[in-house]
Design a protein around this motif. Structure first.
Motif, PDB file in Angstrom:
ATOM      1  N   GLU A  63      93.697 -37.956 -31.080  1.00 45.51           N
ATOM      2  CA  GLU A  63      93.505 -36.534 -31.631  1.00 45.51           C
ATOM      3  C   GLU A  63      93.933 -36.494 -33.056  1.00 45.51           C
ATOM      4  OE1 GLU A  63      94.813 -34.483 -27.315  1.00 45.51           O
ATOM      5  OE2 GLU A  63      96.304 -35.402 -28.808  1.00 45.51           O
ATOM      6  N   ALA A  64      95.024 -37.219 -33.650  1.00 50.69           N
ATOM      7  CA  ALA A  64      95.292 -37.255 -35.048  1.00 50.69           C
ATOM      8  C   ALA A  64      93.924 -37.573 -35.833  1.00 50.69           C
ATOM      9  CB  ALA A  64      96.238 -38.069 -35.316  1.00 50.69           C
ATOM     10  N   ALA A  65      93.145 -38.693 -35.275  1.00 53.48           N
ATOM     11  CA  ALA A  65      92.020 -39.382 -36.114  1.00 53.48           C
ATOM     12  C   ALA A  65      91.056 -38.389 -36.042  1.00 53.48           C
ATOM     13  CB  ALA A  65      91.687 -40.595 -35.458  1.00 53.48           C
ATOM     14  N   MET A  66      90.824 -37.636 -35.152  1.00 50.51           N
ATOM     15  CA  MET A  66      89.671 -36.648 -34.838  1.00 50.51           C
ATOM     16  C   MET A  66      89.846 -35.352 -35.824  1.00 50.51           C
ATOM     17  SD  MET A  66      88.740 -36.970 -30.739  1.00 50.51           S
ATOM     18  CE  MET A  66      87.295 -35.497 -31.162  1.00 50.51           C
ATOM     19  N   LEU A  67      91.303 -35.065 -36.023  1.00 53.80           N
ATOM     20  CA  LEU A  67      91.550 -34.125 -36.802  1.00 53.80           C
ATOM     21  C   LEU A  67      91.404 -34.462 -38.279  1.00 53.80           C
ATOM     22  CD1 LEU A  67      94.727 -32.677 -34.878  1.00 53.80           C
ATOM     23  CD2 LEU A  67      92.296 -31.230 -35.148  1.00 53.80           C
ATOM     24  N   GLN A  68      91.334 -35.704 -38.554  1.00 54.80           N
ATOM     25  CA  GLN A  68      91.013 -36.267 -39.909  1.00 54.80           C
ATOM     26  C   GLN A  68      89.518 -36.318 -39.944  1.00 54.80           C
ATOM     27  OE1 GLN A  68      92.936 -36.228 -42.446  1.00 54.80           O
ATOM     28  NE2 GLN A  68      94.023 -38.192 -42.615  1.00 54.80           N
ATOM     29  N   GLY A  69      88.582 -36.032 -39.118  1.00 53.03           N
ATOM     30  CA  GLY A  69      87.328 -36.149 -39.249  1.00 53.03           C
ATOM     31  C   GLY A  69      86.602 -37.355 -38.513  1.00 53.03           C
ATOM     32  N   PHE A  70      87.424 -38.272 -38.198  1.00 54.44           N
ATOM     33  CA  PHE A  70      86.839 -39.639 -37.621  1.00 54.44           C
ATOM     34  C   PHE A  70      86.064 -39.147 -36.282  1.00 54.44           C
ATOM     35  CE2 PHE A  70      90.266 -41.404 -40.317  1.00 54.44           C
ATOM     36  CZ  PHE A  70      89.651 -42.419 -40.912  1.00 54.44           C
ATOM     37  N   PRO A  71      85.178 -39.650 -36.079  1.00 53.93           N
ATOM     38  CA  PRO A  71      84.344 -39.655 -34.675  1.00 53.93           C
ATOM     39  C   PRO A  71      85.579 -40.046 -33.586  1.00 53.93           C
ATOM     40  CG  PRO A  71      83.451 -41.355 -35.585  1.00 53.93           C
ATOM     41  CD  PRO A  71      84.292 -40.810 -36.634  1.00 53.93           C
ATOM     42  N   LYS A  72      85.185 -39.741 -32.244  1.00 53.13           N
ATOM     43  CA  LYS A  72      85.812 -40.155 -31.202  1.00 53.13           C
ATOM     44  C   LYS A  72      85.856 -41.719 -30.871  1.00 53.13           C
ATOM     45  CE  LYS A  72      86.464 -38.989 -26.176  1.00 53.13           C
ATOM     46  NZ  LYS A  72      86.126 -38.380 -24.981  1.00 53.13           N
ATOM     47  N   THR A  73      84.448 -42.292 -31.497  1.00 60.71           N
ATOM     48  CA  THR A  73      84.307 -43.699 -31.276  1.00 60.71           C
ATOM     49  C   THR A  73      84.752 -44.549 -32.204  1.00 60.71           C
ATOM     50  OG1 THR A  73      82.206 -43.321 -32.126  1.00 60.71           O
ATOM     51  CG2 THR A  73      82.221 -43.219 -29.868  1.00 60.71           C
ATOM     52  N   ARG A 131      81.577 -23.682 -42.241  1.00 61.97           N
ATOM     53  CA  ARG A 131      82.122 -23.129 -40.927  1.00 61.97           C
ATOM     54  C   ARG A 131      83.412 -23.586 -40.655  1.00 61.97           C
ATOM     55  NH1 ARG A 131      82.048 -24.269 -35.465  1.00 61.97           N
ATOM     56  NH2 ARG A 131      80.828 -26.150 -35.757  1.00 61.97           N
ATOM     57  N   ARG A 132      84.169 -22.781 -40.372  1.00 64.64           N
ATOM     58  CA  ARG A 132      85.997 -23.241 -40.251  1.00 64.64           C
ATOM     59  C   ARG A 132      85.927 -23.880 -38.670  1.00 64.64           C
ATOM     60  NH1 ARG A 132      89.469 -21.548 -44.506  1.00 64.64           N
ATOM     61  NH2 ARG A 132      88.099 -20.981 -46.192  1.00 64.64           N
ATOM     62  N   LYS A 133      86.638 -24.810 -38.665  1.00 68.10           N
ATOM     63  CA  LYS A 133      86.940 -25.576 -37.357  1.00 68.10           C
ATOM     64  C   LYS A 133      88.279 -25.439 -36.791  1.00 68.10           C
ATOM     65  CE  LYS A 133      83.009 -28.694 -37.726  1.00 68.10           C
ATOM     66  NZ  LYS A 133      82.584 -30.211 -37.575  1.00 68.10           N
ATOM     67  N   THR A 134      88.734 -25.447 -35.829  1.00 70.06           N
ATOM     68  CA  THR A 134      89.998 -25.203 -35.284  1.00 70.06           C
ATOM     69  C   THR A 134      90.432 -26.448 -34.385  1.00 70.06           C
ATOM     70  OG1 THR A 134      89.254 -24.486 -33.034  1.00 70.06           O
ATOM     71  CG2 THR A 134      89.448 -22.893 -35.031  1.00 70.06           C
ATOM     72  N   VAL A 135      91.576 -26.639 -34.068  1.00 65.64           N
ATOM     73  CA  VAL A 135      92.042 -27.433 -32.816  1.00 65.64           C
ATOM     74  C   VAL A 135      91.203 -27.570 -31.812  1.00 65.64           C
ATOM     75  CG1 VAL A 135      94.125 -28.358 -31.797  1.00 65.64           C
ATOM     76  CG2 VAL A 135      94.185 -27.656 -34.280  1.00 65.64           C
ATOM     77  N   ARG A 136      91.144 -26.388 -31.229  1.00 69.30           N
ATOM     78  CA  ARG A 136      90.361 -26.252 -29.790  1.00 69.30           C
ATOM     79  C   ARG A 136      88.912 -27.032 -29.939  1.00 69.30           C
ATOM     80  NH1 ARG A 136      91.139 -22.772 -25.749  1.00 69.30           N
ATOM     81  NH2 ARG A 136      92.489 -21.312 -27.209  1.00 69.30           N
ATOM     82  N   SER A 137      88.233 -26.489 -31.122  1.00 68.10           N
ATOM     83  CA  SER A 137      86.541 -27.074 -31.166  1.00 68.10           C
ATOM     84  C   SER A 137      86.611 -28.520 -31.432  1.00 68.10           C
ATOM     85  CB  SER A 137      86.105 -26.234 -32.513  1.00 68.10           C
ATOM     86  OG  SER A 137      86.710 -26.623 -33.584  1.00 68.10           O
ATOM     87  N   THR A 138      87.933 -29.270 -31.850  1.00 68.66           N
ATOM     88  CA  THR A 138      87.871 -30.636 -32.177  1.00 68.66           C
ATOM     89  C   THR A 138      88.400 -31.556 -30.967  1.00 68.66           C
ATOM     90  OG1 THR A 138      88.236 -30.143 -34.416  1.00 68.66           O
ATOM     91  CG2 THR A 138      88.826 -32.411 -33.806  1.00 68.66           C
ATOM     92  N   LEU A 139      89.379 -31.033 -30.190  1.00 65.49           N
ATOM     93  CA  LEU A 139      90.090 -31.621 -29.143  1.00 65.49           C
ATOM     94  C   LEU A 139      89.732 -31.246 -27.781  1.00 65.49           C
ATOM     95  CD1 LEU A 139      93.670 -32.069 -30.862  1.00 65.49           C
ATOM     96  CD2 LEU A 139      91.523 -33.472 -31.206  1.00 65.49           C
ATOM     97  N   LYS A 140      89.159 -30.070 -27.521  1.00 67.98           N
ATOM     98  CA  LYS A 140      89.019 -29.412 -26.117  1.00 67.98           C
ATOM     99  C   LYS A 140      88.539 -30.329 -25.110  1.00 67.98           C
ATOM    100  CE  LYS A 140      84.364 -27.510 -27.269  1.00 67.98           C
ATOM    101  NZ  LYS A 140      83.543 -26.355 -27.300  1.00 67.98           N
ATOM    102  N   ASN A 141      87.691 -31.444 -25.534  1.00 67.94           N
ATOM    103  CA  ASN A 141      86.950 -32.052 -24.453  1.00 67.94           C
ATOM    104  C   ASN A 141      87.606 -33.382 -24.051  1.00 67.94           C
ATOM    105  OD1 ASN A 141      84.783 -30.152 -23.921  1.00 67.94           O
ATOM    106  ND2 ASN A 141      83.827 -31.293 -25.801  1.00 67.94           N
ATOM    107  N   LEU A 142      88.771 -33.924 -24.754  1.00 68.90           N
ATOM    108  CA  LEU A 142      89.880 -34.917 -24.428  1.00 68.90           C
ATOM    109  C   LEU A 142      90.483 -34.839 -23.054  1.00 68.90           C
ATOM    110  CD1 LEU A 142      91.127 -35.732 -28.042  1.00 68.90           C
ATOM    111  CD2 LEU A 142      89.118 -36.903 -26.855  1.00 68.90           C
ATOM    112  N   THR A 143      90.670 -36.030 -22.546  1.00 67.00           N
ATOM    113  CA  THR A 143      91.530 -36.303 -21.549  1.00 67.00           C
ATOM    114  C   THR A 143      92.920 -35.765 -21.404  1.00 67.00           C
ATOM    115  OG1 THR A 143      90.135 -38.088 -20.792  1.00 67.00           O
ATOM    116  CG2 THR A 143      92.147 -37.788 -19.519  1.00 67.00           C
ATOM    117  N   LYS A 144      93.234 -34.872 -20.470  1.00 62.84           N
ATOM    118  CA  LYS A 144      94.754 -34.409 -20.417  1.00 62.84           C
ATOM    119  C   LYS A 144      95.853 -35.530 -20.098  1.00 62.84           C
ATOM    120  CE  LYS A 144      93.748 -29.494 -19.372  1.00 62.84           C
ATOM    121  NZ  LYS A 144      94.075 -28.354 -18.690  1.00 62.84           N
ATOM    122  N   LEU A 145      96.713 -35.388 -20.954  1.00 62.04           N
ATOM    123  CA  LEU A 145      97.636 -36.525 -20.800  1.00 62.04           C
ATOM    124  C   LEU A 145      99.177 -36.063 -20.632  1.00 62.04           C
ATOM    125  CD1 LEU A 145      96.505 -39.102 -23.431  1.00 62.04           C
ATOM    126  CD2 LEU A 145      96.259 -39.221 -21.136  1.00 62.04           C
TER     127      LEU A 145
END
Length: 348
Positions: free
Chosen positions: A294-304, A185-199
């Motif tokens: 955000e860069a790490a999550m786009l590389q597949g690393f978990p948020k933690t 299933r294709r993933k997007t920037v939105r599906s990966t980063l949507k819940n992060l705190t706005k800065l």
């Protein structure tokens, strides 16, 4: 095959920050050792994975250290991604000319280790241009007694939210091994980063030291405010355009100072991805570049995933290097699952 019937042990050479190690572990492979010459890799490997880490030059490592890690296992795996940064399309040194095989010598050292240790399975990940180099043909030819398959994988097809192409090679002494066509299933920037705190530019999330955005100069802040997702610097008013872009040579760099699109994958994450002017690394709708998290999550690393101790000051260049050079976790997990399926078929 029951989970504990057959133990698959792996050693990750050129392990970096642990993207491949973490992915292999998630697939059920026990990574016993990570090896890298960069001491900055020790913390992320030891903090996030079960693997040990040794800071060694793979070109001169004592292979008895590797053989020792395979004692007691049912199947052994050597994995690795020999550094190739000077020849990446996205590297600052991309214009350097290749001189024979000397520039790819670490691939040769990887092959020497494989031929000495003789693991059951081998996997190598690298940049696609390697396939046209003599050293790659020599490496494949040296794998006597192994079934070998390789493919250039578009990482969107494995569920990574990023346009990244990587060469993947697998080889097995156990029987024929093949890399399948992937259609996750294709993933997007939105599906990966949507819940992060706005800065805002220059701000940091109080609960996550890696969710930190670089500061922007006044002119760059105005530039990103005039940027649209997927657009280029050509969308800006004339007075915001850099002098280099006003020259005819600047027309060939439309992707710098760009914003990502929410509903598309990100561009290839590089070591300089935290800088707005280094590519299409602008956040889709916040006026800043993407953060290290955000860069790490786009590389597949978990948020933690932790790259440095919580109390350590964030150094963008250091952590950007670790993230940009990492094997995407998603790719590591897919490769690990392929190896486990291969072993399972042989023991069914």
């Amino acid at each position: 095959m029951k989970e504990n019937d057959k133990e698959i042990y792996a050693v990750d050479l050129f392990c970096g920050a642990g993207g491949l190690t973490y992915g292999l572990e998630k697939s059920g492979i026990s990574v016993k050792l990570g090896v890298d010459i960069d001491p900055a890799c020790r913390y992320p490997i030891e903090a996030n994975t079960k693997s040990k880490f040794i800071c060694e030059d793979v070109a001169s490592i004592d292979t008895s250290l590797i053989k020792r890690e395979f004692e007691g296992c049912s199947y052994s795996v050597i994995a690795g991604c020999a550094p190739c940064q000077p020849f990446s399309t996205y590297s600052r040194s991309a214009k350097k000319k290749l001189k024979g095989n000397e520039d790819w010598r670490l691939v040769g050292h990887f092959g020497e280790i494989v031929n000495d240790v003789q693991p059951d399975v081998i996997t190598m990940e690298n940049v696609p241009p390697l396939t046209s180099k003599p050293i790659f043909k020599q490496f494949v030819k040296s794998l006597k007694g192994y079934s070998v398959d390789w493919k250039v994988v578009e990482c969107q097809s494995i569920g990574l939210p990023q346009t990244r192409k990587r060469l993947v090679l697998v080889a097995s002494k156990l029987g024929e091994i093949k890399i399948p066509e992937f259609n996750y299933r294709r993933k997007t920037v939105r599906s990966t980063l949507k819940n992060l705190t706005k800065l805002k530019a220059g701000e940091q999330d109080s609960k996550d030291n890696l969710h930190k955005a670089c500061r922007l100069s006044e002119v760059n802040l105005e530039r990103i405010q005039n940027s649209i997702p997927g657009g280029t610097w050509r969308d800006w008013p004339e007075h915001l355009r850099a002098k280099c872009h006003q020259k005819s040579s600047g027309a060939t760099y439309p992707s710098v100072y760009g914003r990502m699109r929410w509903d598309s994958p990100s561009p290839t994450i590089t070591t300089q991805c935290f800088g707005y002017g280094n590519g299409r690394f602008g956040h889709p709708d916040e006026d800043r570049a993407i953060t290290l998290r955000e860069a790490a999550m786009l590389q597949g690393f978990p948020k933690t995933y932790s790259f440095i101790p919580q109390e350590e000051s964030v150094c963008f260049s250091k952590i950007g290097r670790l993230i940009g050079n990492a094997v995407p976790v998603t790719l590591g997990k897919v490769i690990g699952s392929l190896i486990r399926s291969h072993v399972s078929e042989l023991t069914a």
